[in-house]
Design an enzyme around this catalytic site. Structure first.
Site, mmCIF file in Angstrom:
data_model
loop_
_atom_site.group_PDB
_atom_site.id
_atom_site.type_symbol
_atom_site.label_atom_id
_atom_site.label_comp_id
_atom_site.label_asym_id
_atom_site.label_seq_id
_atom_site.Cartn_x
_atom_site.Cartn_y
_atom_site.Cartn_z
ATOM 1 N N ASP A 9 6.590 0.660 -15.101
ATOM 2 C CA ASP A 9 5.723 1.605 -14.224
ATOM 3 C C ASP A 9 6.788 2.790 -14.023
ATOM 4 O OD1 ASP A 9 3.983 2.601 -12.765
ATOM 5 O OD2 ASP A 9 4.276 1.126 -11.049
ATOM 6 N N GLU A 10 6.187 3.975 -13.530
ATOM 7 C CA GLU A 10 6.910 5.115 -13.084
ATOM 8 C C GLU A 10 7.931 5.572 -14.307
ATOM 9 O OE1 GLU A 10 5.975 6.635 -10.880
ATOM 10 O OE2 GLU A 10 5.547 5.493 -9.001
ATOM 11 N N ARG A 63 -1.113 12.724 -2.478
ATOM 12 C CA ARG A 63 -1.004 11.346 -1.589
ATOM 13 C C ARG A 63 -2.051 11.319 -0.556
ATOM 14 N NH1 ARG A 63 1.327 9.007 -4.682
ATOM 15 N NH2 ARG A 63 0.850 10.750 -5.818
ATOM 16 N N LYS A 123 -3.437 3.203 -11.621
ATOM 17 C CA LYS A 123 -2.652 2.639 -12.586
ATOM 18 C C LYS A 123 -2.180 1.401 -12.438
ATOM 19 C CE LYS A 123 1.182 4.901 -11.044
ATOM 20 N NZ LYS A 123 2.447 4.077 -10.642
ATOM 21 N N THR A 124 -1.804 1.111 -10.914
ATOM 22 C CA THR A 124 -1.269 -0.372 -10.765
ATOM 23 C C THR A 124 -2.382 -1.370 -10.833
ATOM 24 O OG1 THR A 124 -0.249 0.890 -8.881
ATOM 25 C CG2 THR A 124 -0.357 -1.681 -8.648
ATOM 26 N N GLN A 131 4.770 13.793 -12.149
ATOM 27 C CA GLN A 131 5.076 13.371 -11.075
ATOM 28 C C GLN A 131 6.820 12.837 -11.169
ATOM 29 O OE1 GLN A 131 2.457 10.625 -8.441
ATOM 30 N NE2 GLN A 131 1.115 10.633 -10.297
#
Length: 806
Positions: A218-219, A605, A31-32, A249
């Site tokens: 974001d997030e 992760r 996504k980044t 998340q």
DNA sequence: GCCGCCAGTATTTTT
DNA sequence: TACTGGCGGC
């Protein structure tokens, strides 16, 4: 623009630039990368002025990473894109326009400690018994209210006739008044005061709306209601808002994150394009399968299934240990073998549920010589000496900031105690909103009940602060920090009451602060003290993760969000620890779902190797607890798991259950015995589960007492005596010093001078060689000015500097 | 006003 | 186990 490196969905996300977009981006789905490309695409292919783009993240680290990547992808122009966290964006806006709602540009930012201190004052003034109405409850309520954009009046109205709520409303009102008077804002205020500014001053809002034609967040799953409102306001004109998130998340609901912001985005923005990124590029198939299997047990989520083209990879390593100590040892040996296999230390991270769990691991790593760094825990800026010096700076910059003035007025001791402060505080409150604490302090001599002697002391303090404020206005931030430390006598006082190590560590931290100040001076011209303080107030520890350092990283699962490592360890996978006790006993059945999402975050992760571990018993808060293995472990299909041979008797997959049942019977029997003799039984946890394992597994039987066997067992497990090094020693690398007063004599001022004089060449452990420029005699020590060949001119106390004449 | 002792308390925490 | 705040004695 060339988008060939992206998959189809990613390309679609990049190209859908107009109108509202909801990007559901699974863990590791790039996504980044998509966000970065999207910004570059807007600039290069759509001809958008970078000035018109706003990208919002939650952490400074994420912002910095985004900044770097945007700079790399979009070239020179990229610098004009506004990449920022929610809070620093608001600080920037409020610094510019805060005067419209009654704040100066040097307003202070209060962290939780400042909030608490302020709240305590308020409660004292309102004569509220904080035993009956607990501080934490009030803070939580106020924060919740602010998140939901409820001011004190609305809160009071909503409280109705409920006594407690009415009481809280009273505190809330007074707290707000106090902060306003202090020219200060807490973290929540940064967001809501910006919204307040926007609603009170439509033309300010319009200017920002006009500027930010393209907004990316974001997030997004972690936004709360006020943040959502802020974003909606900013996007109000062009509606080009792209939010990126993953409901799986969402792990900050306990802090007010509103999951419905993401679940209901399409309702808030009808016609929003919804794009799903489900291909994972990060993890092996096996790791992903495990993650999917766990998260599938949650009910409240947008359905999705991550997939990958990556190789299957190794199985997930599972190890069950006899106790926490064995777990630490096992993890250490697994790390060593990973390193033997060619991984480096910085490929490895250990995640745990609570910070306290780092202790046992740490002690072991010191013994084994495994380099580690711990993130989280005590934030650098939360350390006492840093907070003290920052409070000096805040008080200099914004004397109305009562909290900061109070914090340092008697640090070091100046004979101005609580009684005096209360008198001043009361006098200020009686003088109405026009009379600030600082103004009252300056008039201490006129306040009834304050003796001339005391007034003399406060006057001395005031003149020192005025001197420092003058100094600050004409010098760099770095020099100001230096002068504050010197003039306040902070370190001198510390040296008298504390051990050598404590003083050394304080000095080290203060040096670090000066380095940061110097960096700020360099990056900003003119560098204002307000700017420095506001920046520093918004920094968290995790921001400083240095990927290049050859150390393993240790952090809580929460801190790990947004990071990835080739090898991940998740320790302490036990019921009561993870999922946490609190979530299990919570009235809200969804509480465990948040823990499960946390588990999902942890698992995802990992890129290549995932190590999970549990211990059958461990020391928690000085009490040994026996827990069952985590339900999350059981949710992972057995065929994905490989039981590590370090495991404590796990030859049979059902052994644990059977052993637990047997232990349960024994425990119940024991409990009955204990009840008959009226002894206190087990912990709350044991009662809750009814399956206490009162002894280690293979302890077979009768005869020898449990304690004895446990003790024998511990003896065999105990590493060499040197392992009992205090964790701090790991940082300071040197022998530990006790509180032996003789050790302080090194700091006593030598009667016959420091042993060198002006013009002598000296050597300093850190700064190298230099020439002494001046030696000043001060009451407690000699102040030496040295012109170092490399490090420039520095002033230091002879007692600390330990300069060697050469 | 200061200091030391005792008792109570304890997830997670981007800012 | 480890830290913090409140309270009482000097």
């Amino acid at each position: 623009m060339n988008l060939s490196q992206l998959n189809e969905m990613q390309r679609k996300a990049v190209r859908t630039t107009e109108g509202p977009v909801l990007l559901l981006a699974g863990a590791g789905s790039g996504k980044t990368r998509v966000l970065t490309y999207r910004i570059a695409y807007l600039i290069e292919s759509c001809g958008v002025d970078p000035w018109n783009i706003l990208a919002i993240t939650f952490t400074n680290k994420a912002a910095a990473e985004m900044r770097d990547r945007v700079d790399a992808a979009a070239g020179q122009q990229a610098g004009r894109v506004w990449v920022s966290t929610f809070h620093s964006a608001c600080v920037r806006i409020l610094r510019a326009y805060g005067s419209r709602i009654g704040y100066t540009s040097s307003f202070s930012i209060y962290d939780t400690d400042d909030q608490k201190a302020c709240l305590r004052e308020v409660c004292k003034r309102l004569e509220i018994d904080t035993k009956k109405l607990n501080e934490k409850t009030i803070l939580r309520e106020m924060s919740r209210a602010k998140d939901e954009l409820m001011g004190p009046e609305e809160y009071a109205a909503a409280a109705g006739s409920d006594f407690r709520l009415k009481q809280i409303a009273g505190v809330y009102t007074e707290y707000e008044n106090q902060l306003k008077k202090n020219n200060a804002m807490d973290f929540d205020d940064l967001i809501c005061k910006t919204i307040e500014l926007f609603s009170r001053e439509p033309e300010v809002l319009e200017s920002y709306q006009d500027r930010f034609r393209y907004i990316m967040v974001d997030e997004y799953q972690d936004t709360n209601t006020s943040q959502f409102r802020l974003i909606s306001l900013l996007a109000g004109r062009y509606r080009n808002i792209c939010v990126v998130g993953d409901d799986d998340q969402s792990i900050y609901r306990f802090r007010g994150a509103n999951i419905y912001n993401i679940l209901n985005f399409e309702k808030a923005y009808p016609g929003a394009a919804v794009i799903r990124l489900e291909q994972n590029y990060r993890s092996t198939q096996t790791i992903l399968d495990a993650a999917n299997a766990v998260i599938a047990n949650n009910t409240e989520r947008k359905p999705k299934k991550l997939w990958t083209e990556n190789a299957k990879g190794d199985k997930v390593h599972l190890t069950v240990y006899a106790d926490g100590r064995a777990e630490a040892g096992g993890v250490a040996s697994q790390i060593q073998s990973l390193v033997r296999d060619g991984w480096t230390y910085n490929d490895i991270a250990i995640l745990y549920r609570t910070n306290a769990q780092s202790r046992a691991l740490e002690e072991r790593f010191v013994v084994e010589g495994i380099p580690y760094r711990i993130f989280g825990g005590v934030n650098f800026y939360a350390r006492r000496e840093i907070k003290d010096v920052l409070a000096y700076l805040k008080a200099i910059d914004n004397p109305d900031d009562e909290q900061s003035v109070r914090r340092i007025i008697n640090v070091p001791r100046r004979g101005i105690g609580d009684v005096t402060l209360d008198k001043i505080s009361r006098y200020a409150a009686a003088g109405g909103s026009g009379l600030t604490f600082w103004a009252a302090l300056k008039k201490a001599r006129e306040i009834p009940g304050i003796s001339a002697r005391t007034a003399g002391k406060t006057e001395e303090f005031v003149s020192m602060m005025e001197f420092l404020a003058d100094f600050a206005s004409a010098h760099s931030v770095r020099d100001t920090v230096d002068m504050v430390v010197e003039r306040s006598g902070y370190l001198i006082a510390a040296a008298e009451n504390e051990t050598k190590e404590e003083v050394e560590s304080r000095k080290e931290n203060l040096n670090e602060l000066m380095t940061k100040a110097a960096a700020f001076d360099e990056e900003n011209s003119p560098a204002s003290l307000s700017g420095f303080l506001q920046e520093v107030s918004l920094v968290a520890d995790i921001d400083q993760l240095d990927e290049s350092a050859p150390t393993i990283a240790m952090m809580t699962l929460h801190s790990a969000k947004g990071l990835e490592f080739p090898c991940i360890f998740i320790t302490g996978m036990e019921e009561g620890l993870f999922p946490s006790y609190m979530s299990i006993v919570s009235d809200d059945p969804k509480a465990v779902e948040e823990e499960r999402r946390l588990c999902y975050v942890g698992i995802t992760r990992a890129q290549k190797e995932l190590f999970l571990s549990a211990a059958k018993c461990r020391m928690i808060r000085g009490e040994t607890q026996y827990n069952k293995i985590s339900r999350f472990l059981k949710e992972i299909p057995r065929e994905l798991l490989a039981l590590d041979d370090r495991s404590d008797s796990w030859d049979d997959p059902d052994l644990y259950e059977r052993a637990a049942a047997r232990q349960n019977r024994l425990a119940k029997q024991q409990e009955r015995e204990e009840m008959t003799i009226g002894k206190r039984t087990g912990s709350r946890l044991l009662k809750l589960y009814g399956t206490p394992l009162k002894e280690p597994y293979h302890s077979s039987s009768v005869g020898v007492s449990f304690e004895k066997r446990l003790q024998d067992y511990r003896e065999t497990q105990k590493p060499a005596a040197s392992s009992r090094v205090k964790p701090e020693a790991a940082w300071t690398s040197g022998p530990a010093f006790g509180k032996d007063p003789s050790e302080l004599t090194a700091f006593r001022k030598a009667a016959d001078g420091p042993g060198y004089g002006t013009g002598d060449r000296v050597c300093h452990a850190r700064f190298g060689e230099g020439t002494v420029k001046a030696v000043e005699d001060t009451p407690r020590d000699y102040m030496v000015t040295v012109d170092f060949d490399e490090a420039g001119t520095r002033k230091m106390m002879a007692g600390f500097a330990k300069l060697r004449k050469i």
